[in-house]
Scaffold this active site. Structure first.
Site, PDB file in Angstrom:
ATOM      1  N   CYS A 126       0.825  -1.217   0.000  1.00  0.00           N
ATOM      2  CA  CYS A 126       0.000   0.000   0.000  1.00  0.00           C
ATOM      3  C   CYS A 126       0.856   1.263   0.000  1.00  0.00           C
ATOM      4  O   CYS A 126       0.389   2.326  -0.396  1.00  0.00           O
ATOM      5  CB  CYS A 126      -0.942  -0.001   1.202  1.00  0.00           C
ATOM      6  SG  CYS A 126      -0.112  -0.050   2.803  1.00  0.00           S
ATOM      7  N   MET A 160      -4.720  -7.799   6.400  1.00  0.00           N
ATOM      8  CA  MET A 160      -4.945  -6.455   6.912  1.00  0.00           C
ATOM      9  C   MET A 160      -6.235  -6.390   7.723  1.00  0.00           C
ATOM     10  O   MET A 160      -6.278  -5.785   8.804  1.00  0.00           O
ATOM     11  CB  MET A 160      -5.009  -5.451   5.752  1.00  0.00           C
ATOM     12  CG  MET A 160      -3.732  -5.330   4.955  1.00  0.00           C
ATOM     13  SD  MET A 160      -2.488  -4.329   5.771  1.00  0.00           S
ATOM     14  CE  MET A 160      -2.997  -2.699   5.258  1.00  0.00           C
ATOM     15  N   GLY A 161      -7.294  -7.007   7.216  1.00  0.00           N
ATOM     16  CA  GLY A 161      -8.575  -7.004   7.917  1.00  0.00           C
ATOM     17  C   GLY A 161      -8.482  -7.674   9.275  1.00  0.00           C
ATOM     18  O   GLY A 161      -9.034  -7.181  10.265  1.00  0.00           O
ATOM     19  N   GLY A 167     -13.431  -6.970   4.481  1.00  0.00           N
ATOM     20  CA  GLY A 167     -12.235  -7.755   4.171  1.00  0.00           C
ATOM     21  C   GLY A 167     -11.698  -8.439   5.412  1.00  0.00           C
ATOM     22  O   GLY A 167     -11.504  -7.798   6.452  1.00  0.00           O
ATOM     23  N   ARG A 211       4.225   1.382  -1.335  1.00  0.00           N
ATOM     24  CA  ARG A 211       5.317   1.410  -2.311  1.00  0.00           C
ATOM     25  C   ARG A 211       5.072   0.421  -3.439  1.00  0.00           C
ATOM     26  O   ARG A 211       4.350  -0.581  -3.277  1.00  0.00           O
ATOM     27  CB  ARG A 211       6.649   1.103  -1.625  1.00  0.00           C
ATOM     28  CG  ARG A 211       6.779  -0.308  -1.075  1.00  0.00           C
ATOM     29  CD  ARG A 211       8.054  -0.475  -0.244  1.00  0.00           C
ATOM     30  NE  ARG A 211       7.957   0.241   1.014  1.00  0.00           N
ATOM     31  CZ  ARG A 211       8.692   1.307   1.322  1.00  0.00           C
ATOM     32  NH1 ARG A 211       9.581   1.778   0.466  1.00  0.00           N
ATOM     33  NH2 ARG A 211       8.546   1.900   2.496  1.00  0.00           N
TER      34      ARG A 211
END
Length: 531
Positions: free
Chosen positions: A131, A276-277, A272, A133
């Protein structure tokens, strides 16, 4: 006829300016500046005089000029060694709307490596797309040509013009590229200094790329060493302790923006349930959230998270219920790998207005973004993305900067170790050729000796064979030692390479065409034969 080499201005080169390396990585900025590429151009000019030139003279001169042109081209490749480069963008150099256009989905990473390595001057490649790079690491047979080809490839797959990419692009070579990846893996170049998620993402690159043609010795070795560095920095400096990840920063941001009185009653939706979620959910639980709705494609991952979070009510809903769930939520966290937005302005506009507060909050930590940028135009919505997390990460920053300085000492040591290993690879072909050359002579002379001596017992043959081997090994010991990168010997890379070129000349180990030129020609031939 005179052959003269001039310079022609064409194309674009990316001049990278950045702060001195002694500054903390967190405050160092990479700046991309447009400029002009200067490409060698050989011009053939006829010297004119009053005397007529005979056809024979002109022909002879033309041949001479042609040979000079060939020599010039060969010299360029012979003198230019392959180099490791990183070409990319990050949150330092590009806003999220540019990063999302250039991001590469995980499923397409093997294909991306294959396409990059199909370029004429790219030998190895890897892609680190997160997210924050999108960085392409390559072994380039020519630096300038490699940069041009990779930039054009980025433009082709993303639809972003080369000129626009150039405004945000950064470029690092060899030792600087190595140092950069080690800093990235250690969390020193992250938005959240010391965060641990980036190390997992570097590991995932190795996992996905393993076995893909083009993820070969140098790039594979670079990424595997980066993982070692990331682990060592975190173990020895404890830089991750007290720091936050992007996921926890998102939760912290939402808490900062909400009225304190609403903490207990706020309705939370998480879209999600991937990595990450899951982290968002765990940080919400850590902050005291006891009930939330999770929208995901399947229920399996939600059930796994539910089992890990005791005394928390986690309600699963499928994606078909997304808008319905959003209408009943005060705060919505989006963290999916969707390549297109999940919430558009027209959809959010139809969602009933909140009664508990004036604006519905969207915290979008996905790249590409899950919430369309135009949603923020609505008076009923507040939208935050990964670029808005910076105000959260100021906490504990001073302590982490102190640890970052300690980490830089470790990274400098590891860069030196990796570069010595990489440099030693330059001499491997010569080492092999020299050993093979000596072995051919030894084997030939051994056979002649045995033939001349007539009947020999097996024991005698073994003794003579051992003697010949021993003599060759002792003779090669010195030359071989001078081709190896050994800190104790104190030899520089330039000295080692000079020894390599000397041995190549003495024993006739050089080929007519340089290795780099041969590789490039081979690539171009393969490209011609493709349908």
């Amino acid at each position: 006829m005179v052959v003269s080499c001039g310079l022609s201005n064409s194309g674009i080169v990316h001049h990278i300016a950045y702060a001195p390396s002694h500054l903390p990585v967190g405050v160092r900025r990479l700046i991309s500046v447009k400029g002009s590429v200067v490409n060698p151009r050989c011009e053939v000019a006829l010297e004119r005089n009053d005397d007529a030139r005979s056809p024979l003279t002109v022909t002879s001169s033309s041949v001479s000029a042609l040979e000079a042109l060939k020599t010039s081209a060969a010299d360029r490749y012979t003198k230019e060694r392959s180099s490791v480069m990183v070409i990319g963008i990050s949150f330092h150099t590009a806003p999220v709307d540019i990063r999302e256009k250039l991001s590469i989905p995980e499923a397409q990473l093997p294909q991306a490596i294959s396409e990059l390595c199909a370029l004429n001057h790219i030998e190895e490649a890897a892609v680190l797309s997160t997210c924050n790079r999108m960085e392409i690491y390559v072994v380039a047979l020519s630096q300038h040509r490699g940069v041009k080809e990779v930039t054009e490839w980025m433009s082709k797959v993303s639809g972003v013009p080369v000129s626009e990419i150039s405004q945000h692009q950064f470029l690092l070579h060899n030792k600087d590229a190595t140092k950069h990846l080690f800093e990235v893996s250690a969390g020193l170049d992250s938005l959240v200094l010391g965060e641990g998620q980036i190390l997992s993402q570097v590991k995932h690159v190795v996992k996905v790329a393993q076995g893909v043609p083009g993820f070969d010795r140098k790039i594979s070795g670079l990424f595997k060493h980066a993982i070692t560095v990331g682990k060592r920095v975190r173990t020895e400096t404890k830089i991750s302790s007290g720091s936050v990840s992007v996921s926890s920063a998102a939760v912290e941001l939402a808490q900062m923006k909400l009225p304190e009185s609403s903490y207990d009653s706020v309705r939370v939706l998480v879209v999600g349930a991937g990595k990450m979620g899951k982290l968002v959910i765990k940080h919400l639980v850590a902050k005291g959230c006891t009930k939330m709705v999770v929208v995901n494609r399947t229920e399996d991952k939600v059930n796994t998270i539910r089992d890990e979070c005791n005394d928390v009510e986690i309600v699963y809903q499928p994606f078909s219920e997304l808008l319905s769930c959003a209408s009943e939520s005060d705060v919505i966290f989006t963290c999916t790998a969707s390549e297109t937005p999940l919430f558009f302005k027209e959809q959010v506009e139809t969602i009933p207005t909140l009664t508990s507060q004036s604006q519905r909050m969207f915290v979008d930590i996905s790249v590409p973004r899950n919430v369309d940028s135009h949603v923020s135009d609505l008076e009923t919505a507040r939208v935050y993305n990964v670029d808005d997390l910076k105000e959260v990460v100021e906490a504990n920053k001073e302590d982490r900067l102190r640890k970052a300085k300690e980490a830089q000492l470790i990274i400098s040591e590891e860069v030196h170790e990796f570069e010595a290993w990489k440099d030693s690879l330059e001499t491997v072909p010569t080492l092999k050729k020299l050993r093979a050359y000596a072995e051919r002579i030894r084997a030939s002379e051994f056979e002649k000796c045995v033939e001349k001596m007539g009947d020999l017992t097996k024991k005698q043959k073994v003794a003579i064979h051992g003697l010949s081997k021993g003599i060759v090994n002792r003779l090669l010991e010195g030359p071989m030692q001078h081709l190896r990168s050994d800190e104790n010997e104190g030899r520089t890379l330039d000295e080692i390479l000079e020894n390599m070129h000397t041995l190549n000349r003495i024993f006739g180990l050089d080929t007519e065409i340089s290795i780099l030129e041969e590789k490039i020609r081979s690539k171009m031939e393969k490209a011609k034969n493709l349908p």
